[in-house]
Design an enzyme around this catalytic site. Structure first.
Site, short mmCIF file in Angstrom:
data_model
loop_
_atom_site.label_atom_id
_atom_site.label_comp_id
_atom_site.label_asym_id
_atom_site.label_seq_id
_atom_site.Cartn_x
_atom_site.Cartn_y
_atom_site.Cartn_z
N ASP A 76 5.40 -22.02 -35.02
CA ASP A 76 4.95 -20.99 -34.07
C ASP A 76 4.88 -19.67 -34.81
O ASP A 76 5.59 -19.44 -35.80
CB ASP A 76 5.89 -20.86 -32.86
CG ASP A 76 5.22 -20.07 -31.75
OD1 ASP A 76 4.32 -20.62 -31.09
OD2 ASP A 76 5.55 -18.88 -31.59
N1 LIG Z 1 -7.39 -19.51 -39.64
C1 LIG Z 1 -6.39 -18.61 -39.42
N2 LIG Z 1 -5.55 -18.80 -38.37
C2 LIG Z 1 -4.55 -17.88 -38.21
C3 LIG Z 1 -4.39 -16.75 -39.03
N3 LIG Z 1 -3.31 -16.05 -38.57
C4 LIG Z 1 -2.83 -16.71 -37.50
N4 LIG Z 1 -3.57 -17.82 -37.29
C5 LIG Z 1 -3.42 -18.84 -36.24
C6 LIG Z 1 -2.46 -19.94 -36.62
C7 LIG Z 1 -2.09 -20.49 -35.26
O1 LIG Z 1 -3.03 -21.46 -34.87
C8 LIG Z 1 -2.19 -19.27 -34.36
C9 LIG Z 1 -0.81 -18.77 -33.99
O2 LIG Z 1 -0.58 -19.14 -32.66
P1 LIG Z 1 0.56 -20.20 -32.24
O3 LIG Z 1 1.69 -20.15 -33.21
O4 LIG Z 1 0.82 -20.00 -30.81
O5 LIG Z 1 -0.10 -21.64 -32.50
P2 LIG Z 1 -1.24 -22.37 -31.70
O6 LIG Z 1 -1.10 -22.17 -30.23
O7 LIG Z 1 -2.56 -22.01 -32.31
O8 LIG Z 1 -0.99 -23.90 -32.06
P3 LIG Z 1 0.32 -24.78 -31.80
O9 LIG Z 1 1.21 -24.02 -30.85
O10 LIG Z 1 0.96 -25.01 -33.15
O11 LIG Z 1 -0.21 -26.08 -31.19
O12 LIG Z 1 -2.86 -18.23 -35.10
C10 LIG Z 1 -5.31 -16.57 -40.12
O13 LIG Z 1 -5.26 -15.60 -40.90
N5 LIG Z 1 -6.27 -17.53 -40.28
#
Ligand SMILES: Nc1nc2c(ncn2[C@H]2C[C@H](O)[C@@H](COP(=O)(O)OP(=O)(O)OP(=O)(O)O)O2)c(=O)[nH]1
Length: 199
Positions: A76
């Site tokens: 996260d």
């Molecule tokens: N491609 C890319 N993604 C980034 C960058 N910085 C942050 N992120 C993305 C990675 C994660 O998918 C998101 C952070 O949000 P979360 O930790 O809530 O995860 P998310 O909800 O996307 O997926 P998950 O909870 O692991 O199923 O932001 C970047 O520089 N490049």
């Protein structure tokens, strides 16, 4: 040699790309954790943005590890602007407002990873990066949003460091992989120790 199975409890395309490109064999599954509810409860107890990331990573890893054998990776990331947790946005208009809010400021990204096995957390790391956003012009911002579009909504900061998002910054202090969302080098070391990678 039979390797320990690895599951990534994440729908994040960035996290899946990082782990795949690192040569790790894994299966990705959604964690099913109600992150909004969990986040709200943690913030109501004045938990810091860093510790929110740690707690959510653990919830995702532990929940999935009760249903899958082997090692389960939960992750996260929270964006911390002067101690305030900043959430993801849902529309490009909100992304524009978010990037204007970050303009000329330094913010932190807290990236947490927890590995769980059989319902128990067995390893964790939280890496914090500091990013200074330059005083970009609105002309630059509009063409950035025009070019990147919906992809920006996947990222907590509405930017992708690995592509044009890097033009936002006049200083980046922290681990590249952690900024993308998955502190990697220490995790690979742990996976080797537990037979999930050839040492
Ligand atoms: N491609 C890319 N993604 C980034 C960058 N910085 C942050 N992120 C993305 C990675 C994660 O998918 C998101 C952070 O949000 P979360 O930790 O809530 O995860 P998310 O909800 O996307 O997926 P998950 O909870 O692991 O199923 O932001 C970047 O520089 N490049």
């Amino acid at each position: 040699m039979t390797l320990t199975p690895v599951t990534l409890a994440s729908k994040s395309s960035a996290r899946q790309m990082i782990l795949k490109n690192a040569g790790v064999a894994f299966e990705a599954v959604g964690s099913g954790v109600d992150e909004d509810a969990a986040k709200a409860a943690l913030l109501a107890e004045d938990v810091t943005p860093r510790d929110v990331a740690d707690a959510l990573a653990e919830m995702k890893a532990v929940k999935v590890s009760t249903k899958r054998s082997g090692l389960v990776i939960g992750a996260d990331q929270t964006l911390d602007l002067r101690g305030k947790l900043i959430d993801k946005v849902d529309t490009l208009d909100e992304a524009r407002a978010r990037l204007l809010e970050l303009r000329g400021q330094v913010h932190k990204l807290h990236s947490a990873v927890v590995v769980a096995r059989d319902g128990q957390p067995i390893w964790r790391i939280v890496e914090t990066a500091k990013l200074s956003v330059r005083p970009f012009s609105e002309a630059w911002l509009d063409q950035y949003i025009e070019r990147r579009g919906e992809a920006l909504l996947w990222s907590v900061g509405c930017y992708e460091l690995e592509s044009e998002g890097v033009q936002l910054f006049d200083e980046v202090d922290g681990d590249y992989f952690a900024i993308l969302g998955l502190p990697l080098v220490g995790l690979l070391d742990f996976l080797r120790l537990h037979g999930a990678l050839v040492a």
